[in-house]
Design an enzyme around this catalytic site. Structure first.
Site, short mmCIF file in Angstrom:
data_model
loop_
_atom_site.label_atom_id
_atom_site.label_comp_id
_atom_site.label_asym_id
_atom_site.label_seq_id
_atom_site.Cartn_x
_atom_site.Cartn_y
_atom_site.Cartn_z
N HIS A 117 24.40 2.22 -27.63
CA HIS A 117 24.57 0.88 -27.05
C HIS A 117 23.75 0.74 -25.77
O HIS A 117 24.24 1.06 -24.68
CB HIS A 117 26.05 0.62 -26.75
CG HIS A 117 26.85 0.26 -27.95
ND1 HIS A 117 27.19 -1.04 -28.27
CD2 HIS A 117 27.36 1.04 -28.93
CE1 HIS A 117 27.89 -1.05 -29.39
NE2 HIS A 117 28.01 0.21 -29.81
N CYS A 121 23.66 0.04 -33.39
CA CYS A 121 24.91 0.61 -33.91
C CYS A 121 25.08 0.31 -35.40
O CYS A 121 24.31 0.79 -36.21
CB CYS A 121 26.09 0.12 -33.07
SG CYS A 121 27.57 1.13 -33.30
N GLU A 147 22.99 -1.83 -24.10
CA GLU A 147 23.50 -2.86 -23.19
C GLU A 147 24.64 -2.35 -22.30
O GLU A 147 24.98 -2.98 -21.29
CB GLU A 147 23.99 -4.07 -24.00
CG GLU A 147 25.42 -4.03 -24.46
CD GLU A 147 25.74 -2.97 -25.51
OE1 GLU A 147 26.91 -2.59 -25.68
OE2 GLU A 147 24.78 -2.50 -26.17
#
Length: 391
Positions: free
Chosen positions: A365, A268, A367
């Site tokens: 993202h 990001c 995760e």
């Protein structure tokens, strides 16, 4: 429940919405954006990347499963304001401890509900994200619009300094019973030490790094390259975070010095900072990418990942974005850089890989697991880079 209080949302272009007060009583200003996720509002509320922004949820019914202590992504909510069609006053879930309204009140976050969020979202798509004001205390449209017009732009503001940690610390918590993904998850701890720059890092990123077996030291965003190297890391991680990447030149300078010295993985804002460090450019998107179902193509495998995204800026490659069928490659002062991932919504750059240095990054993202496990390989790739660097 007490009497319903009126509230107003005014945008800098003069558009006004009237609704009902949500959260703490007061007035707040921020850049108004929209998020298309159907769930995950608690993670959105506590994502430091939303610092300086007011988030509109496009899904109409928010808060039905309440708020719990396990699903937060940081110690507190960071966003400037919260905008929903309807906030559920009576959540139903065995883990719920608070309603959304109670949670916002407890942290002093001003919000608004009861407005036409579809109309607001369409307006932002057409006109672009812009500054706005939510007010429970001043209901005069002209005055509130003027406050929005006078509000400082998010461009050029260093919001990272407001969300980063104050001092270095060790992180040891993994995903526990929720452990998912590929690579070292569930395996024995490795001998790899990772220094993670905190530009607004999310808890689940840290958990995924621990799942890979890494020993993780989190450092403030202002940490110099020399100080990071003094910790003797095997790899450097660059986290997510809020705002304009060009507003954090100290972070860009640190990464520029670290390139080639240690393997680097950025997510990001960390992806944007790495791009700037290599000599690429960034630009502001019209209304940003905020949601949990953005399709991104891995150019090498041509697989499409369903991704979670939250950013208003993007990296501009050598003259533009990329073609889903191409293999864009750019020459920088640090060697060749290859486009690895591209957005199927607007062709924005979603991933970079240095061909002559051990460094790579993605805009989304991995995760957050919306796929749910589409992007787990990205963490294991970090292990592979460090393994190649070991003597």
């Amino acid at each position: 429940m007490g009497a319903v209080k009126p509230a107003i949302l005014a945008l800098a272009d003069g558009t006004v919405f009237t609704g009902k007060a949500l959260g703490a009583t007061g007035e707040t200003v921020g850049e108004v954006v929209f998020n298309t996720a159907l769930s995950g509002y608690q993670e959105i509320l506590t994502d430091p990347s939303y610092r300086g922004q007011m988030v509109t949820m496009t899904y109409p019914h928010i808060g039905n499963y309440g708020i719990n202590a396990e699903d937060i992504e940081s110690a507190r909510p960071w966003l400037a304001g919260f905008i929903v069609k309807e906030a559920c006053p009576y959540p139903s879930n065995w883990r719920s401890r608070l309603s959304v309204d109670e949670y916002l009140c407890s942290h002093g976050i001003v919000g608004i509900q009861g407005i036409d969020t579809r109309a607001l979202t369409t307006h932002l798509r057409d006109q672009g994200s812009q500054q706005g004001v939510i007010s429970h205390v001043d209901l005069d449209p002209k005055r509130v619009v003027q406050k929005a017009k006078d509000a400082p732009s998010i461009i050029g503001r260093d919001l990272v300094k407001e969300v980063t940690c104050a001092k270095p610390y060790e992180w040891t918590e993994g995903s526990g019973q929720w452990k998912v993904g590929l690579g070292g998850a569930g395996g024995a701890p490795s001998h790899y030490r990772v220094v993670a720059f905190d530009y607004g890092i999310k808890y689940n990123i840290l958990r995924r790094l621990v799942d890979e077996g890494f020993q993780v030291t989190v450092v403030p965003a202002s940490t110099t390259a020399e100080a990071a190297l003094a910790l003797n890391p095997d790899g450097i991680f660059l986290s997510n975070g809020p705002g304009d990447p060009e507003a954090v030149p100290y972070a860009v300078e640190a990464v520029r010095t670290l390139l080639g010295k240690k393997p680097i993985f950025g997510i990001c804002l960390g992806h944007q900072i790495m791009g700037l460090a290599m000599g690429l450019q960034t630009y502001k998107l019209k209304f940003g990418h905020h949601g949990a179902n953005h399709p991104v193509m891995d150019i090498e495998t041509r697989k499409v990942e369903i991704t979670s995204q939250n950013h208003n800026f993007a990296v501009r490659g050598g003259g533009g974005g990329g073609s889903p069928g191409g293999r864009d490659e750019w020459t920088t002062p640090y060697g060749r850089v290859q486009l690895t991932h591209v957005s199927l919504n607007d062709d924005a750059v979603e991933g970079l890989r240095c061909l002559d240095l051990p460094a790579y990054s993605v805009q989304y993202h991995p995760e957050a697991s919306p796929g749910p496990h589409d992007a787990g390989y990205l963490f294991h790739r970090f292990t592979d880079l460090m393994a190649k660097g070991k003597v």
